[in-house]
Every structure is written in structure tokens, then in C-alpha cells.
Design a protein around this motif. Structure first.
Motif, mmCIF file in Angstrom:
data_model
loop_
_atom_site.group_PDB
_atom_site.id
_atom_site.type_symbol
_atom_site.label_atom_id
_atom_site.label_comp_id
_atom_site.label_asym_id
_atom_site.label_seq_id
_atom_site.Cartn_x
_atom_site.Cartn_y
_atom_site.Cartn_z
ATOM 1 N N ARG A 48 0.826 -1.257 -0.008
ATOM 2 C CA ARG A 48 -0.053 -0.123 0.156
ATOM 3 C C ARG A 48 0.648 1.096 0.044
ATOM 4 O O ARG A 48 1.758 1.297 0.682
ATOM 5 C CB ARG A 48 -0.870 0.106 1.175
ATOM 6 C CG ARG A 48 -1.905 -0.961 1.407
ATOM 7 C CD ARG A 48 -2.970 -0.576 2.482
ATOM 8 N NE ARG A 48 -3.816 -1.756 2.431
ATOM 9 C CZ ARG A 48 -3.585 -3.127 3.050
ATOM 10 N NH1 ARG A 48 -2.670 -3.231 3.849
ATOM 11 N NH2 ARG A 48 -4.488 -3.856 3.018
ATOM 12 N N PHE A 49 0.474 2.362 -0.801
ATOM 13 C CA PHE A 49 0.813 3.628 -0.638
ATOM 14 C C PHE A 49 -0.211 4.517 0.185
ATOM 15 O O PHE A 49 -0.963 4.918 -0.604
ATOM 16 C CB PHE A 49 1.494 4.244 -1.997
ATOM 17 C CG PHE A 49 2.628 3.482 -2.580
ATOM 18 C CD1 PHE A 49 3.905 3.562 -1.950
ATOM 19 C CD2 PHE A 49 2.524 2.539 -3.940
ATOM 20 C CE1 PHE A 49 4.986 2.882 -2.397
ATOM 21 C CE2 PHE A 49 3.469 2.102 -4.366
ATOM 22 C CZ PHE A 49 4.473 2.071 -3.772
ATOM 23 N N GLY A 50 -0.230 4.689 1.382
ATOM 24 C CA GLY A 50 -1.330 5.381 1.920
ATOM 25 C C GLY A 50 -2.568 4.576 1.929
ATOM 26 O O GLY A 50 -2.436 3.247 2.190
ATOM 27 N N ASP A 51 -3.547 4.842 1.276
ATOM 28 C CA ASP A 51 -4.899 4.133 1.278
ATOM 29 C C ASP A 51 -4.815 3.405 -0.303
ATOM 30 O O ASP A 51 -5.789 2.516 -0.467
ATOM 31 C CB ASP A 51 -6.086 5.034 1.308
ATOM 32 C CG ASP A 51 -6.177 5.629 2.480
ATOM 33 O OD1 ASP A 51 -5.921 5.262 3.365
ATOM 34 O OD2 ASP A 51 -6.950 6.527 2.526
ATOM 35 N N TYR A 52 -3.717 3.729 -1.056
ATOM 36 C CA TYR A 52 -3.883 2.975 -2.417
ATOM 37 C C TYR A 52 -3.095 1.796 -2.412
ATOM 38 O O TYR A 52 -2.046 1.646 -1.949
ATOM 39 C CB TYR A 52 -3.162 3.884 -3.453
ATOM 40 C CG TYR A 52 -3.148 3.453 -4.994
ATOM 41 C CD1 TYR A 52 -4.371 3.174 -5.488
ATOM 42 C CD2 TYR A 52 -2.033 2.938 -5.127
ATOM 43 C CE1 TYR A 52 -4.445 2.791 -6.706
ATOM 44 C CE2 TYR A 52 -1.988 2.523 -6.697
ATOM 45 C CZ TYR A 52 -3.053 2.315 -7.307
ATOM 46 O OH TYR A 52 -3.138 2.027 -8.584
ATOM 47 N N LYS A 53 -3.646 0.968 -2.861
ATOM 48 C CA LYS A 53 -3.121 -0.702 -2.904
ATOM 49 C C LYS A 53 -2.600 -1.086 -4.234
ATOM 50 O O LYS A 53 -3.102 -1.093 -5.121
ATOM 51 C CB LYS A 53 -4.309 -1.685 -2.847
ATOM 52 C CG LYS A 53 -4.434 -2.324 -1.481
ATOM 53 C CD LYS A 53 -5.227 -3.568 -1.674
ATOM 54 C CE LYS A 53 -5.724 -3.892 -0.226
ATOM 55 N NZ LYS A 53 -6.749 -5.267 -0.362
ATOM 56 N N ALA A 54 -1.289 -0.681 -4.328
ATOM 57 C CA ALA A 54 -0.544 -0.670 -5.388
ATOM 58 C C ALA A 54 -0.109 -2.189 -5.854
ATOM 59 O O ALA A 54 -0.095 -2.651 -7.003
ATOM 60 C CB ALA A 54 0.975 -0.193 -5.405
ATOM 61 N N LEU A 55 -0.174 -3.399 -5.074
ATOM 62 C CA LEU A 55 -0.346 -4.395 -5.349
ATOM 63 C C LEU A 55 -1.347 -5.160 -4.247
ATOM 64 O O LEU A 55 -1.244 -4.724 -3.207
ATOM 65 C CB LEU A 55 1.120 -5.194 -4.935
ATOM 66 C CG LEU A 55 2.166 -4.820 -5.923
ATOM 67 C CD1 LEU A 55 3.389 -5.535 -5.490
ATOM 68 C CD2 LEU A 55 2.145 -5.213 -7.324
ATOM 69 N N ASP A 56 -1.998 -6.102 -4.949
ATOM 70 C CA ASP A 56 -3.506 -6.552 -4.321
ATOM 71 C C ASP A 56 -3.257 -8.177 -4.074
ATOM 72 O O ASP A 56 -3.581 -8.960 -5.225
ATOM 73 C CB ASP A 56 -4.452 -6.141 -4.690
ATOM 74 C CG ASP A 56 -5.798 -6.584 -4.077
ATOM 75 O OD1 ASP A 56 -5.636 -7.076 -2.830
ATOM 76 O OD2 ASP A 56 -6.813 -6.041 -4.468
ATOM 77 N N ALA A 57 -2.583 -8.721 -3.086
ATOM 78 C CA ALA A 57 -2.476 -10.323 -2.952
ATOM 79 C C ALA A 57 -2.029 -10.632 -4.127
ATOM 80 O O ALA A 57 -2.647 -11.858 -4.902
ATOM 81 C CB ALA A 57 -3.844 -10.658 -2.570
ATOM 82 N N VAL A 58 -0.651 -10.403 -4.701
ATOM 83 C CA VAL A 58 -0.422 -11.128 -5.981
ATOM 84 C C VAL A 58 0.383 -12.125 -5.472
ATOM 85 O O VAL A 58 1.311 -12.397 -4.627
ATOM 86 C CB VAL A 58 0.590 -9.885 -6.552
ATOM 87 C CG1 VAL A 58 1.498 -10.646 -7.732
ATOM 88 C CG2 VAL A 58 0.056 -8.704 -7.327
ATOM 89 N N SER A 59 -0.010 -13.433 -6.186
ATOM 90 C CA SER A 59 0.979 -14.730 -6.251
ATOM 91 C C SER A 59 1.583 -15.045 -7.688
ATOM 92 O O SER A 59 0.983 -14.993 -8.364
ATOM 93 C CB SER A 59 0.138 -15.732 -5.556
ATOM 94 O OG SER A 59 -0.425 -15.308 -4.315
ATOM 95 N N LEU A 60 2.662 -15.523 -7.366
ATOM 96 C CA LEU A 60 3.245 -15.802 -8.776
ATOM 97 C C LEU A 60 4.666 -16.889 -8.373
ATOM 98 O O LEU A 60 5.207 -16.566 -7.463
ATOM 99 C CB LEU A 60 3.933 -14.384 -9.160
ATOM 100 C CG LEU A 60 4.199 -14.351 -10.485
ATOM 101 C CD1 LEU A 60 3.064 -14.364 -11.583
ATOM 102 C CD2 LEU A 60 4.942 -12.821 -10.922
ATOM 103 N N ASP A 61 4.674 -17.882 -9.317
ATOM 104 C CA ASP A 61 5.673 -18.781 -9.092
ATOM 105 C C ASP A 61 6.357 -18.810 -10.200
ATOM 106 O O ASP A 61 5.791 -19.472 -11.100
ATOM 107 C CB ASP A 61 4.900 -20.120 -8.772
ATOM 108 C CG ASP A 61 6.041 -21.055 -8.006
ATOM 109 O OD1 ASP A 61 6.993 -20.795 -7.855
ATOM 110 O OD2 ASP A 61 5.366 -22.287 -7.470
ATOM 111 N N VAL A 62 7.638 -18.460 -10.181
ATOM 112 C CA VAL A 62 8.554 -18.475 -11.246
ATOM 113 C C VAL A 62 9.566 -19.554 -11.290
ATOM 114 O O VAL A 62 10.174 -19.811 -10.178
ATOM 115 C CB VAL A 62 9.549 -17.147 -11.384
ATOM 116 C CG1 VAL A 62 10.098 -17.274 -12.661
ATOM 117 C CG2 VAL A 62 8.432 -15.981 -11.298
#
Ligand SMILES: Nc1ncnc2c1ncn2[C@@H]1O[C@H](COP(=O)(O)OP(=O)(O)OP(=O)(O)O)[C@@H](O)[C@H]1O
Ligand SMILES: [Mg+2]
Length: 360
Positions: free
Chosen positions: A12-26
Motif C-alpha cells: 500500500r501507498f497510503g490508502d492506495y493498494k499498488a499490489l493486491d495479494a499478488v501470487s506468482l511462481d517463477v
């Protein structure tokens, strides 16, 4: 080489969710591209993987080691990653070899070994004969290769690249694309490559993660993304898919019949696709064929026709939905004009899985 596992990462940046529960398997040795519109969170994700920033929730593991969690944070220099940015950030007063060897010198690596590793890294990017030059005497593509060599000299287990070709002209981009591809094939290093250029992502990546507004939309191979987009965002974003409403009337083992603008069309779908009264379909221009108006065709009106060399790009609107624009490629020698009434036959399409409520 290392596997990268990102699990429910939220920033989050303040109230803003720049990333929201991102899951990634490389996977170990995989070339993954992160693709998405400006502001969707690509650089934010890269900065978290690099360790420049901390997430509020979720974890990041490189290989078997958790490097980020709400409780613990491994600093960037202990993550064994290499980073290449859009701006090459080379030191102008140092030679190419000094730029490449700088991190080894700081780390106290003895001169003979340092020189050997610098030479190897420069050979890997095809710049062995440029070792004594200053960055100012190099082209943009050569500078980007120095930046790549500088990142490789430390034998990173994972290379992060943030729009590395964005500053280069079209021709240089194509040849640098080849270089990145060859480099990956030779070394098998795990690559995490950010871009907002789909053609670049498609050309380079084993799999592409499409992001939108801080969320992961779909992680799939380039052809899966094109042929089987998971939702409307991916359908419209990848290859400018046309999204039209339809009714899925019959679905069985990946094949369905859909009613689109009053006409039955054979389409592809997921094996578990349900019948749906309000489904959305993704059509490609090659799925559409102009035909004389008549049974089995959708009545349309030509908006405009633009000659493209060898074929014309024809924009048409269904009479039943005049605000929608469909695009058809019409071969040379069979011209149509704006205002003409035409029929369109739909030869195929894809039922977008998570659009519209499922019916019985
Ligand atoms: N330090 C910050 N403080 C506040 N907001 C930020 C900060 N860094 C990024 N953001 C916001 O987070 C969102 C994601 O930014 P990010 O830089 O990750 O986007 P991006 O996908 O890399 O975009 P681009 O393609 O333009 O580089 C944007 O809305 C941005 O304004
Ligand atoms: Mg960015």
C-alpha cells in the motif's frame, strides 16, 4: 539460477493498494515477463523482489529462502540478484571493464579473478573488444549490454529487468531482444522481465504475467494468453481482442455453440464451461469473414475501410449493436465502401471464462 515464489503480496501507498495479494511462481531458469498498462504495479513488484521496499503482507522466496515477510527482510545485497534498469546508470568516468568490475572491487575480489570474471561477462554480451572504452563512446544498445554484463559479473541467481529496451529505437530493440533471448538460452538464468510492450513479452518469455490495477490477471504462455484469455481485461489487452455478448447454449469438452447477434457460432471454451445466458466472447479479426448479407450472417454496416497494403482493414458495426466496432481484414481485389450493408460470418471465438453469471 533460482526459483522465485511470490505469495499473496500486498503493498500500500497510503490508502492506495499498488499490489493486491499478488501470487506468482517463477520456475528455476524460467524467463517470465510482467506485462500490464502504466501504473499497474510492475515496478512496485520488482522493487519488492529486489528488496528496495517492504510489503505489508505476503512473502517472497528466492530458491528455498524466504527473503521477505512481514517479520523479516533480507537486504538487497544479500539476495543474489542482478538488476538492469531502463536507464543504464553507468559511471561515465570509468571504462567499460571498470564499470563491469566495480561491484567485485567493492566486494574485495582479488585482481586476477576480477579480471577473469569481467572478461567472461563481456564475452557473454559480445563486448570483449570494448573493455577500455568509456560509456560515452558506445551506442545505446552497447551501453545496455554493459549494464547487463555488470549485473552478470556477480553470478546472480535471478536477474530483474525493468523495461530495459524502452530507451532504444525500434531496430535496436529487435536486436537486443535477440541478445536477451540468446543470453537466457546460454546461461539458463531465471529472468524476471518487466515491459508494457506485448510483442516484446511474447517474443521473449516462457510465460507472461498480465497485471492490471495491482492484481495478477493471468499467468500463462503467450499462446494461451492469446487463445484462451481468462477474463475481459486480458482478452481486450492482448492482441486487441473484440469482446461481444453471447449466449452459450451447448458446451461439451472444450467446444460450445454460442448465439451471437442471432446467429449460432461454433466456439472454443474451457472444458468445465457452463451454459450461460449472458456470456462474453473474445473474437479475433481473423475469426470474422465478410459475406453477402443472408442467412447465417450477422447484418452489419461498413464504417470505413483503410487500405493496408495487400489487404484492407474494414471497420464494421452490427446493425443490432451500432456502438460496437468489429474489425475485418479484407483481401485485396474485393473492396467495400463505408455505408455498405454487409454480412459477417463468425468462424470461431473463445468463451471468456469469468464473465457473466452461469445459468443452469
Ligand atoms: N513511492 C510511491 N508513493 C506513492 N505511490 C506510488 C509510489 N510508487 C508507485 N506508486 C503508485 O503505485 C502505482 C504503481 O506504480 P508502478 O511504478 O509500480 O507502476 P508500473 O506498472 O511500473 O507503471 P509504468 O509502466 O508506468 O512504469 C501507481 O499508481 C503509482 O502512482
Ligand atoms: Mg514501471
Amino acid at each position: 539460477m533460482a526459483r522465485l515464489t511470490i505469495d499473496r503480496l500486498t503493498k500500500r501507498f497510503g490508502d492506495y493498494k499498488a499490489l493486491d495479494a499478488v501470487s506468482l511462481d517463477v520456475r528455476d531458469g524460467e524467463f517470465i515477463a510482467i506485462l500490464g498498462p502504466s501504473g499497474c504495479g510492475k515496478t512496485t513488484l520488482l522493487r519488492l523482489v529486489a528488496g528496495f521496499d517492504r510489503a505489508e503482507e505476503g512473502t517472497i522466496a528466492i530458491g528455498d529462502r524466504v527473503v521477505s515477510s512481514p517479520e523479516a527482510h533480507t537486504p538487497p545485497e544479500d539476495r543474489r540478484i542482478g538488476i538492469v534498469f531502463q536507464s543504464y546508470a553507468l559511471w561515465p568516468h570509468m571504462s567499460v571493464a571498470e564499470n563491469v568490475g566495480y561491484s567485485l572491487r567493492v566486494a574485495g575480489v582479488a585482481a586476477p579473478e576480477r579480471e577473469r570474471r569481467v572478461r567472461e561477462a563481456l564475452e557473454l554480451v559480445g563486448l570483449a573488444s570494448f573493455a577500455e572504452r568509456r560509456p560515452a563512446m558506445l551506442s545505446g544498445g552497447q551501453r545496455q549490454r554493459v549494464a547487463l554484463a555488470r549485473c552478470l559479473v556477480a553470478s546472480p541467481s535471478l536477474v530483474l529487468l525493468d523495461e530495459p529496451l524502452a530507451n532504444l529505437d525500434v531496430h535496436l530493440r529487435a536486436s537486443m531482444e535477440d541478445e536477451f533471448h540468446d543470453f537466457h538460452a546460454r546461461t539458463g538464468t531465471t529472468m524476471f522481465y518487466i515491459t508494457h510492450d506485448q510483442a516484446e513479452a511474447m517474443a521473449l518469455a516462457d510465460r507472461i504475467a498480465v497485471m492490471d490495477r495491482g492484481q495478477l490477471m493471468q499467468l500463462a504462455t503467450p499462446s494461451e494468453l492469446y487463445r484462451e484469455p481468462a477474463n475481459e481485461m486480458v482478452a481486450g489487452f492482448i492482441g486487441n481482442g473484440l469482446i461481444v455478448p453471447g449466449e452459450v447454449r451447448d458446451a461439451n469438452a472444450g467446444r460450445a455453440m454460442a448465439r451471437v447477434f442471432g446467429v449460432d457460432v461454433p466456439v472454443r471454451c474451457r472444458p468445465d464451461q457452463k451454459l450461460a445466458a449472458a456470456a462474453k466472447l473474445c473474437l479475433r479479426s481473423r475469426d470474422l469473414v465478410l459475406a453477402p448479407p443472408g442467412p447465417g450472417t450477422i447484418p452489419c454496416r461498413v464504417r470505413r475501410s483503410v487500405y493496408q497494403g495487400g489487404y484492407s482493414r474494414v471497420e464494421i458495426a452490427p446493425e443490432a449493436m451500432p456502438d460496437l466496432t468489429l474489425e475485418v481484414h479484407q483481401p485485396e481485389g474485393d473492396p467495400v465502401n463505408s455505408g455498405d450493408a454487409v454480412g459477417v460470418r463468425i468462424a470461431g471465438g473463445w468463451v471468456i471464462p469469468d464473465a457473466g453469471p452461469a445459468a443452469a
